[in-house]
Design an enzyme around this catalytic site. Structure first.
Site: not given
Ligand code: ADQ
Length: 757
Positions: A46, A158, A182, A291, A390, A397, A517
Site C-alpha cells: 500500500g 515508521d 504505522h 503476516r 494492530d 480494507k 505573585y
C-alpha cells in the site's frame, strides 16, 4: 489513461518547487539473490502504491535500506542500486551487516515492535542494538541530507526511524519534516517500559508533523510525553519554545483500484476464483490473511475456530477456514515459537475435527500473488481479522474493497486501528475465544439484507478514504504546519522595552494591572509560607493601586487566607486567590467564589492519592485550599520529584476525566482544581467589573499565567517573567527587571510631560 496517470491526476498539486522525499526502512524495490545473481524485486504494498504517484508527480525521491548487505558479487549489486537511482528515483542506504542486524532484527523488531504492540513480555533489549539503531538512523540522515534541496517535504515512515526527525532538524534546521507511525502507540502505562524512551520521544519531536493511525494512538503519545518528559501538549500540538509540532490522526487507506482492477478484468484472478470456488462448492468460506506475527492473533483465531466447530456440529463439512500466513522475521526466536504453535494447532484441528471428505482448516504458510489474494477475497463469505493489536490492518480494507456488490461479512478485532472507522463490521475481542466463535457463527447466519447494509457502508468508506486521500491529507497538513511555524515565530514574545510601555501607560486614563505573585514579584522559597512580601513590594503595590487611574489586581495561586494576611493592608488592591477560585474586589470586605455554588465534596477522594505520593516522597507535602488540593515537592530530590509528578498527573488525568476537575503541573507542584478556577476566567471577571481600560498589563512567570495571557484582550501588555515557551507578547529576563519596570510606572505615573516617544 493508465492507472498511474489517473492517480497522478487526482493527487493534489504540490506547491511550485516542492518535491517529496520519502524515507522508509525499505524501498519499494528490493535486492534478491537468485541463481542467476542479484535481481530487483518490486514490492506492491500500500505504501508503494500511495507514494509512487505522489513521487512521480513531484519529481520526488525515495530513500530506504537496500536490504541484503551484499557479498561476493557486490559489483553487480552496486550496478543495480545505481540503476534504481536513475530509473526509479530510489536511493539505497547501505547499512553494514552488523548495524543492519542490530537495528532491524534487534532494536526495531525485538524492542520497539513488542512494546508498541503491548507485548512487553516479548521485549528484548541489548544496548549494542540501540547503538546500531542510532547508527542506522544516522546513516539514513546522511542519505537524506545528501539528497535534500530547499523546499523539499521530507516524509519519514515508521518505528524504524524514530530518531531521524530530530537528527534532520539538527542538520537541516528549516526543513519540512513529517513522520507517520504505522503501528499503534502504546499506553502511557506501557511506553515507559521502553529502554531509551526519552531519546525516542525527543527524536520524534524534531518533526513538524507527527501522524498516527487513530486518535487513540495520538492521545497515548500525548500521555507518554507528559509522563516521560513532563511535557504538556494540546490536542493537536506540542509547543516546543520556538517551534510547534503538529499532531494528527490520519488513518491510512488502500488503493482500491489495485484490487477492483484485478477483480473485474484479470484473467488469472478469474481462473483462481473458479478453481477455488469449484473446490469449496457447498461450503461457506472464512478467510484470514496475516503476516505470521504474534500481534495478529493467529493461534487465538485457530482456537476460537476449533471452539466454533465443537460447539456447532451442524457446521461440520459446511465451512472451511482458509488461513494464509506469510512467514516474517524468522530469525527471531519468538516467531519460531509462534510458527511451531500454529503448526501444532493446524494439525490438531484437522486431525481431530476433519473427516475423510472434509478439511476444516486450509493453512497456507507463504506469500501469495495479488491475483490469488483477490480471488480469495472475492470468494470469502467472511473475512476474519483477529489482531491482538494492530496499527490499522489493511487486510480488512482490501477485503471490503473486493465486495462492491455488498455481499460479505467482516469480523474485525476491536484492537485493530481499522475498528475505529469500520463500525459496521462485527467487532470481536480476539482474546475471548468463546464470544469470538459466537460472533463468527452470527456472521455465518447473517441474512443477505443485513450483510448488504453493513458491507455497502464499509465499501463506500474504504473507496472514499483511499490511500491517495491519506497521502494528500498528510502532505497538506505538513505544509500547513510548516507555514504556521512562521506565524509561530512571529508570535514569539518580544523583549519588553521600558520606555515604550511607560509611554503607553502615561497616555492612558484608565488602566488595569494584573500581577502574579510568586516567581513574578518575589522569588520562590522552599516552603510556601516563607514567601512573605518584602516591604518594597508592598510599597510598590500601594503606589500603583493608589493612582486613581489604576485598578490593580494581585492574582495568585495562594489561598485567600495568605493573601489577606499579607496584602489585606494595601488599600484599593483587588485580590484573586487560588488561581481564580476566589476574588475579593477592590475595597470589598468579603471573598466570593468565581463560580457560585462551587463544590468541594471531591476532596476526600483525591486526598488519599496525594497522601500516597507524600509517603513515597520525603520532603513533599499537601496544601489544602478552599477549592483546590496541591502536592508540593520543591524539597524532594529533583529528578525523583519530577518523575513522580509525571506519574501523579497521568494517574489523576485518567481518574478525573469525567469530572470538572483537572490536575495541573506548576513550579514543583501538582494542583487539583476545577477547570474554571483559572487566571483566564479571573481576568475576564476583572474586565467585567472594570470595563474597557485603555491600558492592560498582565505579568506572570508560570504555566498558570498562560491562561491569563491567552484570555487577555489582544491589545494587552502581556509579560512573561523568565525563560520558557509562552503566549505572552513580551518577555523580561527575571523578576528584578519586572520590578524595575513596575517601579518606573509607579513613580512616573502622573508626569505626562516627561514622555518621550
Ligand atoms: P502490517 O503489519 O504488515 O503493516 P497489514 O496492514 O495487515 O499489516 O498489511 C499486510 C499487507 O500484506 C496487506 O496488504 C496484505 O494483503 C498483505 N499480505 C498479507 N498476507 C499475505 C500473503 N500471504 N500473501 C500476500 N500478501 C499478503 C503495518 C502495520 C499495520 C498497518 C500497515 C499500514 O502493522 O497495522 O495497517 O503497516 O500502515
Amino acid at each position: 489513461m493508465s492507472l498511474r496517470e489517473i492517480l497522478n491526476h487526482i493527487v493534489r498539486k504540490p506547491p511550485a518547487g516542492a518535491r517529496i522525499i520519502v524515507v522508509s526502512n525499505r524501498l519499494p524495490l528490493t535486492l534478491k539473490k537468485t541463481e542467476q545473481g542479484w535481481e530487483t524485486a518490486r514490492s506492491s504494498g500500500g505504501l508503494a502504491s500511495a507514494m509512487n504517484p505522489l513521487l512521480s508527480k513531484t519529481g520526488g525521491e525515495w530513500i530506504g535500506w537496500a536490504g541484503d548487505s551484499g557479498g561476493e558479487d557486490s559489483q553487480k549489486r552496486q550496478e543495480i542500486i545505481s540503476a534504481w537511482a536513475k530509473t526509479d528515483h530510489c536511493f539505497a542506504v547501505d547499512l553494514p551487516k552488523e548495524v543492519a542486524a542490530g537495528f532491524y532484527e534487534g532494536f526495531a523488531n525485538q524492542t520497539l515492535w513488542p512494546v508498541f504492540h503491548n507485548f512487553t513480555s516479548h521485549l528484548r533489549f541489548d544496548p549494542k542494538h540501540w547503538e546500531c539503531y542510532v547508527e542506522a538512523n544516522r546513516l539514513f540522515c546522511e542519505a537524506v541530507v545528501n539528497r535534500y534541496r530547499p523546499n523539499d517535504l521530507i516524509w519519514v515512515h515508521d518505528y524504524h526511524l524514530m530518531l531521524l526527525p530530530q537528527m534532520l532538524r539538527e542538520r537541516l534546521r528549516d526543513a519540512a519534516v513529517g513522520f507517520f507511525l504505522h503501528i499503534p502507540f502504546p499506553s502511557s502505562e506501557i511506553f515507559p517500559v521502553l529502554p531509551r524512551r526519552e531519546e525516542l520521544l525527543e527524536g520524534l519531536l524534531g518533526a513538524d508533523l507527527l501522524g498516527f493511525q487513530t486518535h487513540a494512538h495520538l492521545q497515548q503519545f500525548r500521555a507518554a510525553l507528559l509522563r516521560v518528559l513532563g511535557m504538556e501538549s494540546k490536542i493537536a500540538e506540542v509547543a516546543l519554545g520556538s517551534r510547534p509540532v503538529r499532531l494528527e490522526a490520519l488513518p491510512i487507506g488502500i488503493a482500491p483500484e489495485e484490487y477492483t482492477g484485478l477483480l473485474n478484468s484479470d484473467a488469472t484472478t478469474a481462473k483462481h476464483y473458479s478453481d477455488w470456488a469449484r473446490r469449496y462448492r457447498g461450503q461457506r468460506v472464512v478467510l484470514a490473511v496475516d503476516r505470521l506475527d504474534y500481534t495478529k492473533g493467529v493461534p487465538e483465531r485457530l482456537r476460537a475456530y476449533a471452539h466454533l466447530l465443537r460447539s456447532a456440529p451442524e457446521l461440520r463439512e459446511r465451512v472451511v477456514l482458509i488461513q494464509i500466513a506469510v512467514p516474517t522475521r524468522e530469525g527471531i526466536d519468538t516467531y519460531q515459537e509462534l510458527r511451531t504453535e500454529v503448526n501444532r494447532l493446524v494439525g490438531e484441528i484437522n486431525g481431530q475435527l476433519g473427516t475423510p471428505e472434509w478439511t476444516p482448516l486450509v493453512y497456507i504458510n507463504r506469500s501469495i500473488d495479488r491475483s490469488e489474494l483477490v480471488a480469495l477475497y472475492e470468494l470469502a463469505d467472511i473475512a476474519w481479522v483477529g489482531s491482538l493489536r494492530d496499527g490499522m490492518n489493511l487486510v480488512a480494507k482490501e477485503y471490503v474493497a473486493c465486495k462492491p456488490d455488498g455481499d460479505g461479512v467482516l469480523v474485525l478485532s476491536e484492537f485493530a486501528g481499522a475498528a475505529a472507522e469500520m463500525g459496521e463490521a462485527l467487532l470481536i475481542n480476539p482474546y475471548d475465544e468463546e464470544r469470538t466463535a459466537a460472533t463468527v457463527s452470527r456472521a455465518l447466519a447473517m441474512d443477505r439484507q443485513e450483510r448488504a447494509l453493513r458491507m455497502t457502508a464499509l465499501h463506500h468508506r474504504v473507496v472514499r478514504n483511499d490511500v491517495f486521500h491519506w497521502g494528500e491529507g498528510f502532505l497538506a497538513s505538513l505544509e500547513d504546519a510548516v507555514s504556521n511555524r512562521g506565524r509561530y515565530i512571529d508570535t514569539q514574545p518580544k523583549k519588553l522595552r521600558p520606555a515604550e510601555i511607560r509611554n503607553a501607560y502615561l497616555h492612558a486614563a484608565r488602566r488595569l494591572l494584573v500581577l502574579d505573585y510568586d516567581g513574578t514579584l518575589v522569588p520562590f522559597t522552599k516552603r510556601p509560607q516563607q514567601a512573605v512580601p518584602p516591604q518594597a513590594v508592598l510599597d510598590l503595590l500601594a503606589a500603583l493601586a493608589s493612582d486613581p487611574k489604576n485598578r490593580v489586581a494581585l492574582i495568585s495561586g495562594r489561598s485567600s487566607g495568605d493573601l489577606d494576611r499579607w496584602f489585606g493592608t494595601v488599600p484599593k488592591l483587588c485580590l484573586v486567590a487560588e488561581h481564580g477560585g476566589e476574588i475579593k474586589a477592590k475595597s470589598a470586605s468579603r471573598w466570593e467564589p468565581l463560580r457560585p455554588h462551587a463544590r468541594t465534596d471531591w476532596k476526600p477522594s483525591v486526598v488519599p492519592i496525594l497522601e500516597h505520593f507524600v509517603d513515597r516522597t520525603p520532603g513533599s507535602f499537601i496544601e489544602e485550599k478552599k477549592y483546590a488540593l496541591v502536592w508540593h515537592y520543591r524539597m524532594a530530590e529533583p529528578e525523583f520529584g519530577e518523575w513522580l509528578a509525571n506519574e501523579l498527573v497521568s494517574m489523576l488525568e485518567a481518574m478525573l476525566a469525567e469530572t470538572e476537575l483537572r490536575a495541573f503541573r506548576g513550579e514543583k507542584i501538582v494542583e487539583v482544581k476545577p477547570v474554571w478556577a483559572n487566571k483566564g476566567e479571573a481576568i475576564e471577571r476583572l474586565l467585567r467589573d472594570y470595563p474597557a481600560p485603555e491600558f492592560i498589563f498582565a505579568a506572570g512567570d508560570a504555566r498558570t499565567d498562560e491562561d491569563l495571557f491567552d484570555r487577555a484582550p489582544s491589545n494587552a501588555w502581556t509579560v512573561r517573567v523568565g525563560p520558557g515557551p509562552t503566549r505572552a507578547s513580551y518577555v523580561v529576563t527575571d523578576l528584578q527587571v519586572l520590578r524595575e519596570v513596575l517601579e518606573l510606572l509607579a513613580t512616573t505615573g502622573e508626569v505626562r510631560d516627561e514622555v518621550t516617544v
